[in-house]
Structure formats: C-alpha cells, structure tokens
Design a protein around this motif. Structure first.
Motif, PDB file in Angstrom:
ATOM      1  N   ALA A 288      39.742  11.639 -19.616  1.00 23.66           N
ATOM      2  CA  ALA A 288      39.303  12.841 -18.918  1.00 23.66           C
ATOM      3  C   ALA A 288      38.776  13.877 -19.913  1.00 23.66           C
ATOM      4  O   ALA A 288      37.721  14.487 -19.685  1.00 23.66           O
ATOM      5  CB  ALA A 288      40.458  13.427 -18.106  1.00 23.66           C
ATOM      6  N   PHE A 289      39.465  14.054 -21.023  1.00 25.78           N
ATOM      7  CA  PHE A 289      39.016  15.014 -22.031  1.00 25.78           C
ATOM      8  C   PHE A 289      37.771  14.512 -22.772  1.00 25.78           C
ATOM      9  O   PHE A 289      36.938  15.311 -23.192  1.00 25.78           O
ATOM     10  CB  PHE A 289      40.141  15.335 -23.005  1.00 25.78           C
ATOM     11  CG  PHE A 289      41.172  16.266 -22.434  1.00 25.78           C
ATOM     12  CD1 PHE A 289      40.853  17.593 -22.180  1.00 25.78           C
ATOM     13  CD2 PHE A 289      42.449  15.825 -22.127  1.00 25.78           C
ATOM     14  CE1 PHE A 289      41.792  18.462 -21.643  1.00 25.78           C
ATOM     15  CE2 PHE A 289      43.393  16.680 -21.587  1.00 25.78           C
ATOM     16  CZ  PHE A 289      43.062  18.003 -21.337  1.00 25.78           C
TER      17      PHE A 289
ATOM     18  N   LEU B 118      44.377  10.305 -19.254  1.00 21.89           N
ATOM     19  CA  LEU B 118      44.297  11.710 -19.657  1.00 21.89           C
ATOM     20  C   LEU B 118      43.314  11.891 -20.808  1.00 21.89           C
ATOM     21  O   LEU B 118      42.486  12.817 -20.803  1.00 21.89           O
ATOM     22  CB  LEU B 118      45.684  12.208 -20.060  1.00 21.89           C
ATOM     23  CG  LEU B 118      45.776  13.667 -20.521  1.00 21.89           C
ATOM     24  CD1 LEU B 118      45.334  14.618 -19.415  1.00 21.89           C
ATOM     25  CD2 LEU B 118      47.202  13.984 -20.970  1.00 21.89           C
ATOM     26  N   ILE B 119      43.394  11.006 -21.799  1.00 19.80           N
ATOM     27  CA  ILE B 119      42.480  11.099 -22.940  1.00 19.80           C
ATOM     28  C   ILE B 119      41.035  10.948 -22.479  1.00 19.80           C
ATOM     29  O   ILE B 119      40.142  11.698 -22.902  1.00 19.80           O
ATOM     30  CB  ILE B 119      42.824  10.037 -23.998  1.00 19.80           C
ATOM     31  CG1 ILE B 119      44.210  10.322 -24.597  1.00 19.80           C
ATOM     32  CG2 ILE B 119      41.760   9.991 -25.086  1.00 19.80           C
ATOM     33  CD1 ILE B 119      44.726   9.216 -25.489  1.00 19.80           C
TER      34      ILE B 119
ATOM     35  N   VAL C 228      34.939  15.493 -20.584  1.00 14.59           N
ATOM     36  CA  VAL C 228      34.651  16.919 -20.762  1.00 14.59           C
ATOM     37  C   VAL C 228      33.875  17.140 -22.058  1.00 14.59           C
ATOM     38  O   VAL C 228      32.878  17.877 -22.092  1.00 14.59           O
ATOM     39  CB  VAL C 228      35.954  17.741 -20.777  1.00 14.59           C
ATOM     40  CG1 VAL C 228      35.660  19.201 -21.151  1.00 14.59           C
ATOM     41  CG2 VAL C 228      36.639  17.682 -19.420  1.00 14.59           C
ATOM     42  N   SER C 229      34.306  16.491 -23.128  1.00 16.45           N
ATOM     43  CA  SER C 229      33.629  16.641 -24.414  1.00 16.45           C
ATOM     44  C   SER C 229      32.184  16.175 -24.363  1.00 16.45           C
ATOM     45  O   SER C 229      31.281  16.836 -24.881  1.00 16.45           O
ATOM     46  CB  SER C 229      34.396  15.866 -25.494  1.00 16.45           C
ATOM     47  OG  SER C 229      33.750  15.967 -26.744  1.00 16.45           O
TER      48      SER C 229
ATOM     49  N   MET D 253      40.254  12.053 -14.247  1.00 14.60           N
ATOM     50  CA  MET D 253      41.696  11.912 -14.399  1.00 14.60           C
ATOM     51  C   MET D 253      42.364  11.601 -13.061  1.00 14.60           C
ATOM     52  O   MET D 253      43.204  10.690 -12.960  1.00 14.60           O
ATOM     53  CB  MET D 253      42.278  13.196 -14.989  1.00 14.60           C
ATOM     54  CG  MET D 253      43.780  13.141 -15.235  1.00 14.60           C
ATOM     55  SD  MET D 253      44.427  14.704 -15.919  1.00 14.60           S
ATOM     56  CE  MET D 253      44.154  15.806 -14.521  1.00 14.60           C
TER      57      MET D 253
ATOM     58  N   THR E 213      31.772  20.796 -16.231  1.00 12.09           N
ATOM     59  CA  THR E 213      32.286  19.782 -17.154  1.00 12.09           C
ATOM     60  C   THR E 213      33.783  19.557 -16.984  1.00 12.09           C
ATOM     61  O   THR E 213      34.252  18.416 -16.987  1.00 12.09           O
ATOM     62  CB  THR E 213      31.975  20.169 -18.615  1.00 12.09           C
ATOM     63  OG1 THR E 213      32.481  21.490 -18.879  1.00 12.09           O
ATOM     64  CG2 THR E 213      30.492  20.145 -18.891  1.00 12.09           C
ATOM     65  N   PHE E 214      34.536  20.626 -16.806  1.00 12.65           N
ATOM     66  CA  PHE E 214      35.972  20.447 -16.587  1.00 12.65           C
ATOM     67  C   PHE E 214      36.244  19.854 -15.210  1.00 12.65           C
ATOM     68  O   PHE E 214      37.175  19.061 -15.038  1.00 12.65           O
ATOM     69  CB  PHE E 214      36.716  21.769 -16.776  1.00 12.65           C
ATOM     70  CG  PHE E 214      37.046  22.057 -18.208  1.00 12.65           C
ATOM     71  CD1 PHE E 214      38.197  21.541 -18.789  1.00 12.65           C
ATOM     72  CD2 PHE E 214      36.197  22.824 -18.995  1.00 12.65           C
ATOM     73  CE1 PHE E 214      38.502  21.795 -20.124  1.00 12.65           C
ATOM     74  CE2 PHE E 214      36.483  23.078 -20.328  1.00 12.65           C
ATOM     75  CZ  PHE E 214      37.640  22.559 -20.892  1.00 12.65           C
TER      76      PHE E 214
ATOM     77  N   GLY F  63      35.791  16.204 -15.581  1.00 13.59           N
ATOM     78  CA  GLY F  63      36.896  15.628 -16.333  1.00 13.59           C
ATOM     79  C   GLY F  63      38.143  15.468 -15.486  1.00 13.59           C
ATOM     80  O   GLY F  63      38.795  14.412 -15.496  1.00 13.59           O
TER      81      GLY F  63
END
Length: 252
Positions: free
Chosen positions: A183-184, A180-181, A187-188, A52, A44-45, A48
């Motif tokens: 990308a997170f 950046l947002i 991940v979420s 990004m 997941t990371f 993400g």
C-alpha cells in the motif's frame, strides 16, 4: 486454492480496489462533492488505502493479486501459467463492477458536474471527457514512448516490491505485512511517478473502468480515449514481466 476461489477473490478484491480508488478520484474531481479540490495527495493516499483494504479482504481467497501485471510477474517468476486466465478474468470483471459502483455512489455529483454550463461550456465535448480521469488514466503530455516507459518503470517498482517481500505460504500472493508495505509502495509510486500519466500500473484498473465509462449513460461525458488505452495495458504487463526477470536474476 481452487479456480472458483481465485475468480471470486479477484473479482471481489478488484471491485473494492476500484470502488475506493475511483471513489477518491470522484470525490476530488466532481462538483457538489465535499472533498472536491483535495488534490493529488488525497488521490495517492486514497489509492494506497484502497490497495491495502482490498488485499487484506481477499488474500485468503486468491492471494489478492488484483492486477494482471502482478499475476504475470508471479507467473514469470515461477514458470506457472495455469491460473493466469482465471486471475485476469476476475480482475477485469471486478474492475468493471467497481467502476459501476463509483457511478452509483456519485450519481448525483456526476449529473451536477456534467450538466453545469461552466463545466461543459458552449461546445460539445470532444475527445477525452471531463471526468474520464475518474475511471481511467491519461497523460499530461502525449508522448508515446515516454508514456509507455513511465508505465513500465512504475510497474517494475510495484511488482519487484511485491516479489521481494516474499509471498505467503501458498506462493500465490502477499503475506499480511506485505499488504501494508505494498500500500505504501503504491502511494510512493503515485507521488513520485504518477505525474506524467496518472500511474495506471495495472491493466485491469485502467481497461475495466474505461469500458464502463464508454457504456455509461452520462451526458456530455466525451470520448473514452481509446487511442491511448493500449499504453496502460501494455506498459504494466511489460513492467511486470521485467520485474520478474530482474527478481530471478538478482534475488532468486
């Protein structure tokens, strides 16, 4: 923003997205990989960070949609469809290039994994192959309505997050902070909603690599699961359109 810039930016960006995203799946999955068994958090990371990197790299060229669902969402929001075919063509080509590059980077690991008797077993591989998950998504439980709903829900979250962050000055993609947002957000979505289907949330991300999987000369790779392939295409497209509708009703 010219059509050539859009096509080039989406091709490069989506290729980088799939190279890094598919690469982390290969790293975690394949034998003789130093990262084997690193698990779902790594995947997941990894996806993400892939988003990004690709967005920052190509936002100035095309706005870095990198996803037909995002393209459709922006088109529904603005009512502007003229560049949609160019975006999607670049995204699909880029996804295929990225998947092919994963195969090149992990060529020895693919062969080691797929020719290992413990992996292959005594019977020929039937149905989805043992490494199809490196290239495209698949459900843990095959339930058509649930699988489709999961992809729709995840994509609504993604595209609504993109739209509510505000687009850049050209109106074609995310600003610097938005990358950046997002990308997170990816991940979420992976951590919270990725369990049932592997969270395609991007038709090009799933279809392009699935085509490459079908074409690659890999031993014992099994099938490409075409009976499922429509879900990670239709679900995200529906989700992108729904997200734009929600945005126009609630935020515009």
């Amino acid at each position: 923003m010219s059509s050539s810039d859009i096509f080039l930016g989406e091709t490069i960006g989506t290729a980088v997205l799939i190279l890094l995203g598919g690469g982390v799946c290969a790293a975690v999955t394949l034998k003789s990989s130093k990262a084997r068994g690193a698990g779902w958090l790594a995947i997941t990371f990894g996806w993400g960070f892939a988003v990004m990197t690709a967005v920052y790299m190509t936002a100035s060229l095309s706005g870095a949609h990198l996803n037909p669902a995002v393209t459709v969402g922006i088109a529904v929001k603005d009512g502007a469809w003229g560049d949609v075919p160019v975006y999607i063509a670049g995204q699909l080509l880029g996804a295929m290039i990225g998947a092919a590059l994963v195969w090149v980077a992990y060529y020895g690991q693919f062969l080691a994994h797929l020719t290992d008797p413990e992996t292959v077993g005594e019977k020929p591989v039937e149905g989805p192959g043992p490494v199809l998950g490196i290239f495209s998504t698949g459900p843990e439980i095959r339930n058509t309505w649930q699988n489709l709903a999961t992809e729709i829900i995840g994509t609504v979250v993604l595209v609504l997050a993109v739209l509510t962050q505000g687009l850049n000055d050209s109106g074609k993609g995310l600003g610097v902070l938005g990358a950046l947002i997002t990308a997170f957000v990816v991940v979420s979505i992976g951590l919270s909603l990725g369990g049932p289907t592997g969270y395609a949330i991007n038709p090009a991300r799933d279809l392009g690599p699935r085509i490459v999987h079908a074409l690659l000369p890999l031993p014992n790779k099994g099938g490409s699961d075409w009976s499922y392939a429509w879900i990670p295409v239709a679900g995200p497209l529906i989700g992108g359109a729904l997200a734009a509708g929600i945005y126009n009703l609630a935020f515009a």
